[in-house]
Design a protein around this motif. Structure first.
Motif, PDB file in Angstrom:
ATOM      1  N   UNK A   1     -23.068   1.478  19.727  1.00  0.00           N
ATOM      2  CA  UNK A   1     -23.105   2.415  20.895  1.00  0.00           C
ATOM      3  C   UNK A   1     -21.889   3.289  21.017  1.00  0.00           C
ATOM      4  N   UNK A   2     -20.757   2.918  20.758  1.00  0.00           N
ATOM      5  CA  UNK A   2     -19.565   3.741  20.772  1.00  0.00           C
ATOM      6  C   UNK A   2     -19.754   4.964  19.760  1.00  0.00           C
ATOM      7  N   UNK A   3     -20.002   4.375  18.793  1.00  0.00           N
ATOM      8  CA  UNK A   3     -20.075   5.525  17.397  1.00  0.00           C
ATOM      9  C   UNK A   3     -21.176   6.384  17.638  1.00  0.00           C
ATOM     10  N   UNK A   4     -22.262   5.956  18.265  1.00  0.00           N
ATOM     11  CA  UNK A   4     -23.569   7.001  18.658  1.00  0.00           C
ATOM     12  C   UNK A   4     -22.827   7.936  19.782  1.00  0.00           C
ATOM     13  N   UNK A   5     -22.457   7.431  20.601  1.00  0.00           N
ATOM     14  CA  UNK A   5     -21.818   8.397  21.796  1.00  0.00           C
ATOM     15  C   UNK A   5     -20.787   9.247  21.203  1.00  0.00           C
ATOM     16  N   UNK A   6     -19.806   8.801  20.360  1.00  0.00           N
ATOM     17  CA  UNK A   6     -18.824   9.411  19.756  1.00  0.00           C
ATOM     18  C   UNK A   6     -19.094  10.645  19.014  1.00  0.00           C
ATOM     19  N   UNK A   7     -20.350  10.389  17.972  1.00  0.00           N
ATOM     20  CA  UNK A   7     -20.819  11.290  17.301  1.00  0.00           C
ATOM     21  C   UNK A   7     -21.590  12.560  18.200  1.00  0.00           C
ATOM     22  N   UNK A   8     -22.213  12.164  18.990  1.00  0.00           N
ATOM     23  CA  UNK A   8     -23.207  12.933  19.882  1.00  0.00           C
ATOM     24  C   UNK A   8     -22.016  13.999  20.762  1.00  0.00           C
ATOM     25  N   UNK A   9     -21.035  13.477  21.333  1.00  0.00           N
ATOM     26  CA  UNK A   9     -19.968  14.135  22.037  1.00  0.00           C
ATOM     27  C   UNK A   9     -19.418  15.203  21.122  1.00  0.00           C
ATOM     28  N   UNK A  10     -18.881  14.886  19.798  1.00  0.00           N
ATOM     29  CA  UNK A  10     -18.410  15.689  18.819  1.00  0.00           C
ATOM     30  C   UNK A  10     -19.368  16.813  18.505  1.00  0.00           C
ATOM     31  N   UNK A  11     -20.555  16.468  18.183  1.00  0.00           N
ATOM     32  CA  UNK A  11     -21.533  17.322  17.771  1.00  0.00           C
ATOM     33  C   UNK A  11     -21.966  18.496  18.781  1.00  0.00           C
ATOM     34  N   UNK A  12     -21.684  17.953  20.207  1.00  0.00           N
ATOM     35  CA  UNK A  12     -21.982  18.953  21.230  1.00  0.00           C
ATOM     36  C   UNK A  12     -20.665  19.821  21.286  1.00  0.00           C
ATOM     37  N   UNK A  13     -19.491  19.391  21.087  1.00  0.00           N
ATOM     38  CA  UNK A  13     -18.147  20.375  20.836  1.00  0.00           C
ATOM     39  C   UNK A  13     -18.479  21.509  19.766  1.00  0.00           C
TER      40      UNK A  13
ATOM     41  N   UNK B   1     -23.392  18.211  11.184  1.00  0.00           N
ATOM     42  CA  UNK B   1     -22.924  19.686  11.765  1.00  0.00           C
ATOM     43  C   UNK B   1     -23.906  20.542  11.293  1.00  0.00           C
ATOM     44  N   UNK B   2     -23.896  20.674   9.915  1.00  0.00           N
ATOM     45  CA  UNK B   2     -25.029  21.654   9.594  1.00  0.00           C
ATOM     46  C   UNK B   2     -26.269  21.398   9.704  1.00  0.00           C
ATOM     47  N   UNK B   3     -26.896  19.995   9.899  1.00  0.00           N
ATOM     48  CA  UNK B   3     -28.243  19.999  10.410  1.00  0.00           C
ATOM     49  C   UNK B   3     -28.539  20.017  11.891  1.00  0.00           C
ATOM     50  N   UNK B   4     -27.560  19.757  12.655  1.00  0.00           N
ATOM     51  CA  UNK B   4     -27.513  20.265  14.122  1.00  0.00           C
ATOM     52  C   UNK B   4     -27.606  21.810  14.373  1.00  0.00           C
ATOM     53  N   UNK B   5     -26.865  22.511  13.398  1.00  0.00           N
ATOM     54  CA  UNK B   5     -27.267  23.940  13.335  1.00  0.00           C
ATOM     55  C   UNK B   5     -28.483  24.491  12.837  1.00  0.00           C
ATOM     56  N   UNK B   6     -29.152  23.823  11.970  1.00  0.00           N
ATOM     57  CA  UNK B   6     -30.247  24.025  11.600  1.00  0.00           C
ATOM     58  C   UNK B   6     -31.213  23.644  12.680  1.00  0.00           C
ATOM     59  N   UNK B   7     -31.282  22.655  13.370  1.00  0.00           N
ATOM     60  CA  UNK B   7     -32.394  22.048  14.365  1.00  0.00           C
ATOM     61  C   UNK B   7     -32.038  22.972  15.580  1.00  0.00           C
ATOM     62  N   UNK B   8     -31.098  23.527  15.767  1.00  0.00           N
ATOM     63  CA  UNK B   8     -30.856  24.417  17.088  1.00  0.00           C
ATOM     64  C   UNK B   8     -31.632  25.549  16.926  1.00  0.00           C
ATOM     65  N   UNK B   9     -32.429  25.804  15.727  1.00  0.00           N
ATOM     66  CA  UNK B   9     -33.343  27.173  15.610  1.00  0.00           C
ATOM     67  C   UNK B   9     -34.679  26.661  15.964  1.00  0.00           C
ATOM     68  N   UNK B  10     -34.921  25.483  16.195  1.00  0.00           N
ATOM     69  CA  UNK B  10     -36.302  25.000  16.524  1.00  0.00           C
ATOM     70  C   UNK B  10     -37.036  25.422  17.734  1.00  0.00           C
ATOM     71  N   UNK B  11     -36.210  25.873  18.851  1.00  0.00           N
ATOM     72  CA  UNK B  11     -36.937  26.452  20.118  1.00  0.00           C
ATOM     73  C   UNK B  11     -37.303  27.766  19.612  1.00  0.00           C
TER      74      UNK B  11
END
Length: 464
Positions: free
Chosen positions: A19-31, A203-213
């Motif tokens: 749980x802590x690893x997932x939340x940590x990952x999501x927080x840094x991806x948001x940054x 980080x690359x994947x989140x940038x790609x998925x940001x184009x989904x909208x």
């Protein structure tokens, strides 16, 4: 099925460490995503973003800028502090890997204890150098946007044209862009060490998925263009696109996990007073060993011929140059032929530089291992070379098919570029590969606590 997935996701948050690893990952991806929206000082990012939106409506999203903007998650078109993205770090890592394969000193260092750490450090230093160079070039490009992006875009730099102001803008922008990339690199390393999954890839994947909208909006406009406009696509096209998408994803998953298992037999041996029992294992050879790299290399090489022939055609008014420029454009016949041939070439090139069958054969011999029916040493090396050569052809053909699908959708069927990129090519390969790797790590944590994973058998086929 959906109930099982929901139960698995619920189990992920029952394990405190996971749980802590997932939340940590999501927080840094948001940054990391924030770096794609914070404008560099002294630049009008809104004007460039509006220009890119108009270009997307004209289906002009390909080429150099389209590919680069894809990897930066839209930061380039926003004149953001993360406009360089993570690509300089990726480029530096690739350069170090290629140099390790051809420079004996680096190859020896990679095999020494602590050598990998030094190579990673060299990659960081090279990243800074690449960032400074690319950042300065990008600052110059934003200074004269009409030469880079074409006509129809206004002035982006908000400073005066005095030499002092201009040089202050260039130095400031270069340092800010370099800092942005180094921040993304650090965030990626922190995710890898303390989060879940590979940080840089995420980080690359989140940038790609940001184009989904934007892709969904373009997809909606394909079937519902608005009042007074007639739709060119019907329900049959929608069903065909869904079937194609599912088939491509299934194919990518299958080939990404596909591997040829070379049986290895270990003889009983004695080291000092200890006796190690023999056993049977296998050496996994991945079918798609080169991953997405051949497509990236092929796209990078084919970025320039179209622009060169186009400029020559304009300067000398030669029809041959203009015809070559049109044929080398995205979706052109010559472009598709060269694109597929380059993917084939770079697939073998990457395997030749990264797969060291001599070292593998030597390591097997040192540890008392051998392939049944094959002599240790040179014969084992030749056997591995031939086996890898054959399966690389299968992986290269797969990459050629996956890479050509978006090009054909965009050029032949007039599917918007923002939509076509999610039907294959670099975007889908990276996204599916990263998701599989992240799922594998999550399942490892779940199985250690006796929870079921995402699949009924508790494992991803071909991964263990």
């Amino acid at each position: 099925m959906f109930a099982s997935i929901a139960q698995t996701l619920s189990n992920c948050f029952r394990i405190p460490e996971l749980k802590s690893r997932i939340l940590f990952t999501l927080g840094l991806l948001a940054v990391a995503r924030l770096t794609a929206y914070i404008h560099c000082p002294g630049l009008d990012g809104n004007a460039l973003a509006e220009f890119f939106r108009e270009a997307a409506q004209r289906n002009a999203g390909g080429g150099v800028l389209g590919l680069y903007s894809l990897f930066t998650g839209g930061a380039l078109e926003n004149c953001a502090v993360g406009a360089l993205g993570i690509m300089p770090y990726i480029s530096a890592t690739i350069i170090i890997q290629l140099m390790t394969a051809v420079i004996p000193q680096l190859s020896k260092l990679a095999r020494e204890e602590g050598g990998r750490t030094k190579l990673i450090q060299y990659g960081r230093y090279l990243t800074v150098v690449l960032c400074l160079g690319q950042g300065f070039v990008m600052a110059l490009g934003w200074e004269h946007p009409e030469k880079i992006f074409g006509e129809g875009i206004g002035r982006l730099v908000l400073y005066d044209d005095t030499p002092l102001q201009i040089w202050w803008y260039r130095i400031q922008t270069t340092l800010i862009l370099t800092t942005g990339t180094m921040l993304l690199m650090w965030l990626g390393e922190q995710i890898t060490d303390r989060g879940i999954g590979n940080g840089v890839s995420l980080i690359i994947t989140v940038g790609i998925l940001a184009r989904l909208p934007a892709a969904f909006i373009s997809l909606r406009d394909m079937f519902f263009p608005g009042q007074g406009l007639e739709a060119r696509y019907n329900l049959g096209h929608a069903v065909a696109l869904v079937v194609l998408l599912l088939a491509v994803i299934a194919g990518i998953i299958a080939v990404t996990q596909a591997q040829r298992k070379i049986p290895v037999q270990y003889a009983q041996r004695a080291v000092g007073r200890k006796v190690y029992a023999g056993g049977t294992s296998f050496l996994p050879l991945r079918v798609n060993y080169s991953g997405v790299m051949p497509i990236i290399f092929a796209q990078a090489v084919l970025m320039f011929p179209e622009q060169i022939f186009s400029r020559l055609g304009q300067l000398y008014d030669v029809k041959l140059f203009r015809d070559l420029a049109g044929s080398l454009g995205h979706g052109g016949t010559l472009y598709l032929v060269l694109y597929t041939l380059m993917i084939l070439f770079f697939s073998y090139f990457w395997v030749a530089t990264q797969f060291n069958e001599l070292q593998i054969a030597d390591d097997l011999k040192k540890h008392g291992g051998y392939i049944p029916g094959v002599r240790p040493g040179a014969a084992t090396s030749e056997y591995l070379h031939n086996a890898m050569h054959r399966i690389t052809l299968a992986g290269a053909v797969f990459l050629m098919i996956i890479a050509v699908i978006p090009e054909l959708l965009y050029s032949r069927m007039q599917v918007p570029y923002a939509v076509a990129t999610f039907f294959g090519g670099t975007s889908l390969l990276i996204t599916v590969g990263v998701m599989l790797d992240t799922m594998r790590q999550v399942e490892t944590h779940l199985l250690m606590r006796h929870y079921d994973g995402f699949l009924k058998k508790g494992r991803i086929r071909g991964r263990f």
